[in-house]
Design a protein around this motif. Sequence first.
Motif, PDB file in Angstrom:
ATOM      1  N   LYS A 133       0.881  -1.310   0.095  1.00 37.85           N
ATOM      2  CA  LYS A 133       0.047  -0.030   0.106  1.00 37.85           C
ATOM      3  C   LYS A 133       0.971   1.237   0.084  1.00 37.85           C
ATOM      4  O   LYS A 133       0.659   2.188  -0.643  1.00 37.85           O
ATOM      5  CB  LYS A 133      -0.892  -0.042   1.304  1.00 37.85           C
ATOM      6  N   ILE A 134       2.005   1.128   0.749  1.00 39.11           N
ATOM      7  CA  ILE A 134       2.764   2.410   0.898  1.00 39.11           C
ATOM      8  C   ILE A 134       3.616   2.591  -0.489  1.00 39.11           C
ATOM      9  O   ILE A 134       3.791   3.860  -1.139  1.00 39.11           O
ATOM     10  CB  ILE A 134       3.659   2.216   1.898  1.00 39.11           C
ATOM     11  N   PHE A 135       3.862   1.491  -1.259  1.00 37.12           N
ATOM     12  CA  PHE A 135       4.655   1.411  -2.269  1.00 37.12           C
ATOM     13  C   PHE A 135       3.714   2.059  -3.442  1.00 37.12           C
ATOM     14  O   PHE A 135       4.110   3.148  -4.205  1.00 37.12           O
ATOM     15  CB  PHE A 135       4.964  -0.012  -2.930  1.00 37.12           C
ATOM     16  N   PHE A 136       2.501   1.483  -3.563  1.00 34.99           N
ATOM     17  CA  PHE A 136       1.458   2.195  -4.485  1.00 34.99           C
ATOM     18  C   PHE A 136       1.170   3.517  -4.371  1.00 34.99           C
ATOM     19  O   PHE A 136       0.881   4.281  -5.233  1.00 34.99           O
ATOM     20  CB  PHE A 136       0.367   1.330  -4.876  1.00 34.99           C
ATOM     21  N   GLY A 137       1.055   4.183  -2.956  1.00 31.90           N
ATOM     22  CA  GLY A 137       0.695   5.074  -2.444  1.00 31.90           C
ATOM     23  C   GLY A 137       1.737   6.364  -3.051  1.00 31.90           C
ATOM     24  O   GLY A 137       1.274   7.135  -3.541  1.00 31.90           O
ATOM     25  N   LYS A 138       3.125   5.800  -2.908  1.00 35.22           N
ATOM     26  CA  LYS A 138       4.050   6.811  -3.547  1.00 35.22           C
ATOM     27  C   LYS A 138       3.957   6.785  -4.936  1.00 35.22           C
ATOM     28  O   LYS A 138       4.343   7.833  -5.434  1.00 35.22           O
ATOM     29  CB  LYS A 138       5.534   6.188  -3.123  1.00 35.22           C
ATOM     30  N   ILE A 139       3.822   5.814  -5.414  1.00 29.91           N
ATOM     31  CA  ILE A 139       3.543   6.014  -7.045  1.00 29.91           C
ATOM     32  C   ILE A 139       2.473   6.888  -7.347  1.00 29.91           C
ATOM     33  O   ILE A 139       2.697   7.857  -8.156  1.00 29.91           O
ATOM     34  CB  ILE A 139       3.225   4.618  -7.837  1.00 29.91           C
ATOM     35  N   TYR A 140       1.418   7.143  -6.544  1.00 30.79           N
ATOM     36  CA  TYR A 140       0.301   7.766  -6.961  1.00 30.79           C
ATOM     37  C   TYR A 140       0.790   8.973  -6.533  1.00 30.79           C
ATOM     38  O   TYR A 140       0.268  10.007  -7.510  1.00 30.79           O
ATOM     39  CB  TYR A 140      -0.903   7.330  -5.912  1.00 30.79           C
ATOM     40  N   LEU A 141       1.308   9.549  -5.595  1.00 34.47           N
ATOM     41  CA  LEU A 141       1.820  10.925  -5.062  1.00 34.47           C
ATOM     42  C   LEU A 141       2.672  11.305  -6.132  1.00 34.47           C
ATOM     43  O   LEU A 141       2.784  12.537  -6.471  1.00 34.47           O
ATOM     44  CB  LEU A 141       2.304  10.854  -3.728  1.00 34.47           C
ATOM     45  N   CYS A 142       3.522  10.573  -6.831  1.00 32.78           N
ATOM     46  CA  CYS A 142       4.603  11.123  -7.681  1.00 32.78           C
ATOM     47  C   CYS A 142       3.830  11.110  -9.005  1.00 32.78           C
ATOM     48  O   CYS A 142       4.388  12.075  -9.532  1.00 32.78           O
ATOM     49  CB  CYS A 142       5.305  10.016  -8.155  1.00 32.78           C
ATOM     50  N   GLN A 143       2.862  10.754  -9.190  1.00 37.89           N
ATOM     51  CA  GLN A 143       2.061  10.885 -10.706  1.00 37.89           C
ATOM     52  C   GLN A 143       1.287  12.354 -10.236  1.00 37.89           C
ATOM     53  O   GLN A 143       1.268  13.146 -11.386  1.00 37.89           O
ATOM     54  CB  GLN A 143       0.945   9.826 -10.985  1.00 37.89           C
ATOM     55  N   LYS A 144       0.953  12.483  -9.225  1.00 37.66           N
ATOM     56  CA  LYS A 144       0.316  13.582  -8.792  1.00 37.66           C
ATOM     57  C   LYS A 144       1.213  14.868  -8.910  1.00 37.66           C
ATOM     58  O   LYS A 144       0.798  16.002  -9.639  1.00 37.66           O
ATOM     59  CB  LYS A 144      -0.300  13.739  -7.414  1.00 37.66           C
ATOM     60  N   LYS A 145       2.343  14.596  -8.692  1.00 41.73           N
ATOM     61  CA  LYS A 145       3.443  15.956  -8.608  1.00 41.73           C
ATOM     62  C   LYS A 145       3.908  16.170 -10.242  1.00 41.73           C
ATOM     63  O   LYS A 145       4.362  17.208 -10.473  1.00 41.73           O
ATOM     64  CB  LYS A 145       4.343  15.497  -7.955  1.00 41.73           C
ATOM     65  N   LEU A 146       3.787  14.996 -10.922  1.00 36.01           N
ATOM     66  CA  LEU A 146       4.384  15.129 -12.257  1.00 36.01           C
ATOM     67  C   LEU A 146       3.404  15.883 -13.265  1.00 36.01           C
ATOM     68  O   LEU A 146       3.797  16.331 -14.246  1.00 36.01           O
ATOM     69  CB  LEU A 146       4.786  14.122 -12.900  1.00 36.01           C
ATOM     70  N   LEU A 147       2.099  16.209 -12.810  1.00 40.93           N
ATOM     71  CA  LEU A 147       1.128  16.727 -13.735  1.00 40.93           C
ATOM     72  C   LEU A 147       1.598  18.161 -13.977  1.00 40.93           C
ATOM     73  O   LEU A 147       1.820  18.962 -12.933  1.00 40.93           O
ATOM     74  CB  LEU A 147      -0.192  16.552 -13.246  1.00 40.93           C
ATOM     75  N   LYS A 148       1.202  18.568 -15.097  1.00 41.53           N
ATOM     76  CA  LYS A 148       1.472  20.063 -15.200  1.00 41.53           C
ATOM     77  C   LYS A 148       0.331  20.646 -14.709  1.00 41.53           C
ATOM     78  O   LYS A 148      -0.713  20.563 -14.651  1.00 41.53           O
ATOM     79  CB  LYS A 148       1.624  20.398 -16.813  1.00 41.53           C
ATOM     80  N   ASN A 149       0.789  22.012 -14.187  1.00 41.09           N
ATOM     81  CA  ASN A 149      -0.103  22.879 -13.379  1.00 41.09           C
ATOM     82  C   ASN A 149      -0.394  24.041 -14.576  1.00 41.09           C
ATOM     83  O   ASN A 149       0.250  24.941 -14.845  1.00 41.09           O
ATOM     84  CB  ASN A 149       0.356  23.651 -12.141  1.00 41.09           C
ATOM     85  N   ARG A 150      -1.658  24.063 -14.914  1.00 42.06           N
ATOM     86  CA  ARG A 150      -2.040  24.766 -16.145  1.00 42.06           C
ATOM     87  C   ARG A 150      -2.877  25.978 -15.577  1.00 42.06           C
ATOM     88  O   ARG A 150      -3.694  25.989 -14.606  1.00 42.06           O
ATOM     89  CB  ARG A 150      -2.846  24.173 -17.249  1.00 42.06           C
ATOM     90  N   GLN A 151      -2.363  27.314 -15.989  1.00 42.92           N
ATOM     91  CA  GLN A 151      -2.955  28.445 -15.702  1.00 42.92           C
ATOM     92  C   GLN A 151      -4.043  28.763 -16.337  1.00 42.92           C
ATOM     93  O   GLN A 151      -3.928  28.885 -17.779  1.00 42.92           O
ATOM     94  CB  GLN A 151      -2.092  29.626 -15.362  1.00 42.92           C
ATOM     95  N   ARG A 152      -5.130  29.152 -15.959  1.00 44.19           N
ATOM     96  CA  ARG A 152      -6.301  29.582 -16.969  1.00 44.19           C
ATOM     97  C   ARG A 152      -6.335  31.051 -17.149  1.00 44.19           C
ATOM     98  O   ARG A 152      -6.174  31.839 -16.138  1.00 44.19           O
ATOM     99  CB  ARG A 152      -7.491  29.061 -16.438  1.00 44.19           C
TER     100      ARG A 152
END
Length: 152
Positions: A133-152
Motif C-alpha cells: 500500500k505504501i509503495f503504490f501510494g508513493k507511485i500515486y503521489l509521484c504521478q500527482k506531482k508530475l502533472l502540469k499545473n495549467r494556468q487559465r
Amino acid sequence: MIYTRDIIGDQKNIFFQALALGAVLGACWDIFRFAGLFLPKKSFAMIAKDVLFCLWAGFITFSFLLNVNFGMPRGYICLAEAAGFLAWYISLGRVNFKIAKLIKKALSTIFRPVLKIFAKAFSVLKKITGEVKIFFGKIYLCQKKLLKNRQR
C-alpha cells in the motif's frame, strides 16, 4: 341435530401440546445460546441473535395456532407455551448451558495454538500488504506531482 366435539377434551389436548411446544422452543433457545457463545460480544450480534430467535419462535407459534386452533390465539395456549419454555429454561436449560460453557472452554484450549498460528500468519500478511500500500501510494503521489499545473 348438531354434532359438537368434546370442547373440554380438545382444550386439554391443545394445552398439553402447547406445553410441549414451549419446551421444544426452550431447547431451541439453548441452541441459540450455545451459538451465541461463539459470536462476538457486540451488542449488534446479540440483538440479531435474539431477533432471529423471536421471529423463528413466532413463526412456529403461529403455525401451531393455525394447525390446532384455526389460527385463533387463546390465552391458555400462550400461558401453556410460556410455562413449557420456563420449565425447560429452569430445569434442563441451566444444565445444557453449563455443558455448553465446558465445551467452549475445551474447544478454546484445543484450538488456541492453531489460532495463534493463524494470527501470526495474518500479521505477516498485514505487514506485507501495508508495504504494498505504501509503495503504490508513493507511485500515486509521484504521478500527482508530475502533472502540469495549467494556468487559465
